[in-house]
Structures are given as structure tokens and as C-alpha cells.
Design a protein around this motif. Structure first.
Motif, PDB file in Angstrom:
ATOM      1  N   SER A   7       0.850  -1.186   0.000  1.00  0.00           N
ATOM      2  CA  SER A   7       0.000   0.000   0.000  1.00  0.00           C
ATOM      3  C   SER A   7       0.886   1.237   0.000  1.00  0.00           C
ATOM      4  CB  SER A   7      -0.930   0.005   1.211  1.00  0.00           C
ATOM      5  OG  SER A   7      -0.177   0.056   2.401  1.00  0.00           O
ATOM      6  N   ALA A   8       0.306   2.334  -0.441  1.00  0.00           N
ATOM      7  CA  ALA A   8       1.036   3.599  -0.486  1.00  0.00           C
ATOM      8  C   ALA A   8       0.090   4.719  -0.089  1.00  0.00           C
ATOM      9  CB  ALA A   8       1.579   3.841  -1.890  1.00  0.00           C
ATOM     10  N   HIS A   9       0.630   5.717   0.553  1.00  0.00           N
ATOM     11  CA  HIS A   9      -0.154   6.897   0.911  1.00  0.00           C
ATOM     12  C   HIS A   9       0.128   7.984  -0.116  1.00  0.00           C
ATOM     13  CE1 HIS A   9      -1.522   5.440   4.787  1.00  0.00           C
ATOM     14  NE2 HIS A   9      -0.335   4.870   4.897  1.00  0.00           N
ATOM     15  N   ILE A  10      -0.926   8.417  -0.797  1.00  0.00           N
ATOM     16  CA  ILE A  10      -0.792   9.479  -1.794  1.00  0.00           C
ATOM     17  C   ILE A  10      -1.907  10.484  -1.568  1.00  0.00           C
ATOM     18  CG2 ILE A  10       0.382   8.082  -3.537  1.00  0.00           C
ATOM     19  CD1 ILE A  10      -2.287   7.684  -4.925  1.00  0.00           C
ATOM     20  N   VAL A  18      -4.342   8.741 -10.954  1.00  0.00           N
ATOM     21  CA  VAL A  18      -4.078   7.318 -11.184  1.00  0.00           C
ATOM     22  C   VAL A  18      -5.351   6.627 -11.668  1.00  0.00           C
ATOM     23  CG1 VAL A  18      -3.499   5.119 -10.068  1.00  0.00           C
ATOM     24  CG2 VAL A  18      -2.136   7.159  -9.587  1.00  0.00           C
ATOM     25  N   THR A  19      -6.465   6.903 -11.027  1.00  0.00           N
ATOM     26  CA  THR A  19      -7.748   6.310 -11.417  1.00  0.00           C
ATOM     27  C   THR A  19      -8.112   6.703 -12.846  1.00  0.00           C
ATOM     28  OG1 THR A  19      -8.505   6.307  -9.127  1.00  0.00           O
ATOM     29  CG2 THR A  19     -10.202   6.151 -10.827  1.00  0.00           C
ATOM     30  N   HIS A  20      -7.967   7.983 -13.161  1.00  0.00           N
ATOM     31  CA  HIS A  20      -8.271   8.471 -14.514  1.00  0.00           C
ATOM     32  C   HIS A  20      -7.347   7.817 -15.543  1.00  0.00           C
ATOM     33  CE1 HIS A  20      -9.489  11.191 -17.704  1.00  0.00           C
ATOM     34  NE2 HIS A  20      -8.212  11.447 -17.915  1.00  0.00           N
ATOM     35  N   ARG A  27      -6.239  -0.109 -17.861  1.00  0.00           N
ATOM     36  CA  ARG A  27      -5.367  -0.880 -16.976  1.00  0.00           C
ATOM     37  C   ARG A  27      -5.938  -0.815 -15.573  1.00  0.00           C
ATOM     38  NH1 ARG A  27      -0.599  -1.649 -19.788  1.00  0.00           N
ATOM     39  NH2 ARG A  27      -0.154  -0.134 -21.407  1.00  0.00           N
ATOM     40  N   ARG A  28      -5.459  -1.681 -14.720  1.00  0.00           N
ATOM     41  CA  ARG A  28      -5.840  -1.610 -13.318  1.00  0.00           C
ATOM     42  C   ARG A  28      -4.985  -0.544 -12.631  1.00  0.00           C
ATOM     43  NH1 ARG A  28      -5.148  -7.000 -14.320  1.00  0.00           N
ATOM     44  NH2 ARG A  28      -3.300  -7.117 -13.006  1.00  0.00           N
ATOM     45  N   THR A  29      -5.542   0.061 -11.597  1.00  0.00           N
ATOM     46  CA  THR A  29      -4.764   1.073 -10.861  1.00  0.00           C
ATOM     47  C   THR A  29      -3.503   0.448 -10.284  1.00  0.00           C
ATOM     48  OG1 THR A  29      -6.112   0.706  -8.882  1.00  0.00           O
ATOM     49  CG2 THR A  29      -6.743   2.542 -10.298  1.00  0.00           C
ATOM     50  N   SER A  30      -3.567  -0.813  -9.916  1.00  0.00           N
ATOM     51  CA  SER A  30      -2.379  -1.487  -9.383  1.00  0.00           C
ATOM     52  C   SER A  30      -1.276  -1.592 -10.438  1.00  0.00           C
ATOM     53  CB  SER A  30      -2.731  -2.877  -8.854  1.00  0.00           C
ATOM     54  OG  SER A  30      -3.230  -3.695  -9.895  1.00  0.00           O
ATOM     55  N   GLN A  31      -1.650  -1.700 -11.724  1.00  0.00           N
ATOM     56  CA  GLN A  31      -0.647  -1.740 -12.789  1.00  0.00           C
ATOM     57  C   GLN A  31       0.049  -0.382 -12.928  1.00  0.00           C
ATOM     58  OE1 GLN A  31      -3.454  -3.268 -15.820  1.00  0.00           O
ATOM     59  NE2 GLN A  31      -1.889  -4.830 -16.232  1.00  0.00           N
ATOM     60  N   ILE A  32      -0.723   0.682 -12.827  1.00  0.00           N
ATOM     61  CA  ILE A  32      -0.144   2.028 -12.904  1.00  0.00           C
ATOM     62  C   ILE A  32       0.813   2.234 -11.731  1.00  0.00           C
ATOM     63  CG2 ILE A  32      -0.646   4.510 -12.909  1.00  0.00           C
ATOM     64  CD1 ILE A  32      -1.722   3.037 -15.415  1.00  0.00           C
ATOM     65  N   ALA A  33       0.356   1.910 -10.537  1.00  0.00           N
ATOM     66  CA  ALA A  33       1.196   2.071  -9.346  1.00  0.00           C
ATOM     67  C   ALA A  33       2.426   1.177  -9.423  1.00  0.00           C
ATOM     68  CB  ALA A  33       0.386   1.769  -8.088  1.00  0.00           C
ATOM     69  N   GLY A  34       2.244  -0.036  -9.889  1.00  0.00           N
ATOM     70  CA  GLY A  34       3.367  -0.968  -9.997  1.00  0.00           C
ATOM     71  C   GLY A  34       4.443  -0.472 -10.940  1.00  0.00           C
ATOM     72  N   MET A  35       4.037   0.075 -12.095  1.00  0.00           N
ATOM     73  CA  MET A  35       5.020   0.596 -13.054  1.00  0.00           C
ATOM     74  C   MET A  35       5.768   1.787 -12.458  1.00  0.00           C
ATOM     75  SD  MET A  35       6.643   0.510 -15.893  1.00  0.00           S
ATOM     76  CE  MET A  35       5.779  -0.663 -16.913  1.00  0.00           C
ATOM     77  N   ALA A  36       5.034   2.656 -11.777  1.00  0.00           N
ATOM     78  CA  ALA A  36       5.675   3.823 -11.159  1.00  0.00           C
ATOM     79  C   ALA A  36       6.691   3.387 -10.108  1.00  0.00           C
ATOM     80  CB  ALA A  36       4.616   4.740 -10.539  1.00  0.00           C
ATOM     81  N   LEU A  37       6.304   2.420  -9.285  1.00  0.00           N
ATOM     82  CA  LEU A  37       7.221   1.935  -8.251  1.00  0.00           C
ATOM     83  C   LEU A  37       8.424   1.219  -8.861  1.00  0.00           C
ATOM     84  CD1 LEU A  37       4.683   0.686  -5.591  1.00  0.00           C
ATOM     85  CD2 LEU A  37       6.360   2.533  -5.320  1.00  0.00           C
ATOM     86  N   LYS A  38       8.185   0.427  -9.877  1.00  0.00           N
ATOM     87  CA  LYS A  38       9.283  -0.281 -10.553  1.00  0.00           C
ATOM     88  C   LYS A  38      10.312   0.720 -11.091  1.00  0.00           C
ATOM     89  CE  LYS A  38      10.072  -3.658 -14.239  1.00  0.00           C
ATOM     90  NZ  LYS A  38       9.425  -4.505 -15.256  1.00  0.00           N
ATOM     91  N   PHE A  39       9.811   1.792 -11.694  1.00  0.00           N
ATOM     92  CA  PHE A  39      10.704   2.829 -12.218  1.00  0.00           C
ATOM     93  C   PHE A  39      11.471   3.500 -11.077  1.00  0.00           C
ATOM     94  CE2 PHE A  39      11.531   7.248 -13.443  1.00  0.00           C
ATOM     95  CZ  PHE A  39      12.305   7.032 -14.579  1.00  0.00           C
TER      96      PHE A  39
END
Length: 113
Positions: A7-10, A18-20, A27-39
Motif C-alpha cells: 500500500s502507499a499513501h498518496i 491514477v484512477t483516470h 489498466r488496473r490502478t495497481s498496474q499504474i502504481a506498480g510501473m511507477a514503483l518499478k521505475f
């Protein structure tokens, strides 16, 4: 893909973005968050420190400029990767046989068959 949920606090604005974005890219919001974190975690410590400082001190105009520069760099890298893939699949065995414009036309017609 197997993974781990974290989880992350934003802030609300980022959550809405992220939702938009997830809806726009289907994509799922988790995919967006995952890519951002991976980067982010793939950056060297100096880059992460710079990003933390930029987040704390930069004006919206500064952040827009930084985003444009990062975008340019990513698009350049994407082009290089695509170019490398295309070149690896080129068949150049018969190029020495092409000497005239008629040879080029014949080769083009042969490719469309």
C-alpha cells in the motif's frame, strides 16, 4: 503475474489522476502504481534523492519542465529499442543484388506478395 500487494499513501489529486489514467489506458490502478514503483526503485540513489528534493522544492513550472525532459528521454530510449528490434529482423542477404531503381521496384513488389 505473481506479485506482492503493498500500500502507499498518496494525496487525493494523485489518486484521482491514477484512477483516470487507469481508465484511459484500460489498466488496473495497481498496474499504474506498480510501473511507477518499478521505475522509482530502479533509479540509482542519487536520482531518487534528486526526485525527493524536486518534489519538495520545485514549482509546478519546474516540475512540468522536468516531466518534458524525462518524456523526451523515454521516447528516445523507446525509439532505440524499437530500431534495434527492427534491425535484428531485417533480411539483408540480397541487398548487394539491388543496383538500379528497377531492382528496387522488383524487390518492393516481391515483398508485397
Amino acid at each position: 503475474m505473481a506479485g506482492k500487494t503493498i500500500s502507499a499513501h498518496i494525496d487525493i489529486e494523485t489518486a484521482n489522476r491514477v484512477t483516470h489514467l487507469a481508465k484511459m489506458e484500460q489498466r488496473r490502478t495497481s498496474q499504474i502504481a506498480g510501473m511507477a514503483l518499478k521505475f522509482f526503485v530502479g533509479l540509482p540513489p542519487e536520482a531518487r534523492a534528486a526526485l525527493w528534493q524536486i518534489d519538495a522544492l520545485a514549482s509546478p513550472a519546474d516540475f512540468e519542465e522536468i516531466t518534458r525532459e524525462i518524456t523526451r528521454t523515454l521516447l528516445h530510449a523507446q525509439y532505440k529499442v524499437a530500431n534495434r528490434q527492427i534491425i535484428s529482423h531485417l533480411n539483408v542477404d540480397n541487398l548487394e543484388q539491388i543496383k538500379t531503381e528497377d531492382d528496387i521496384l522488383e524487390a518492393a513488389v516481391a515483398l508485397t506478395r
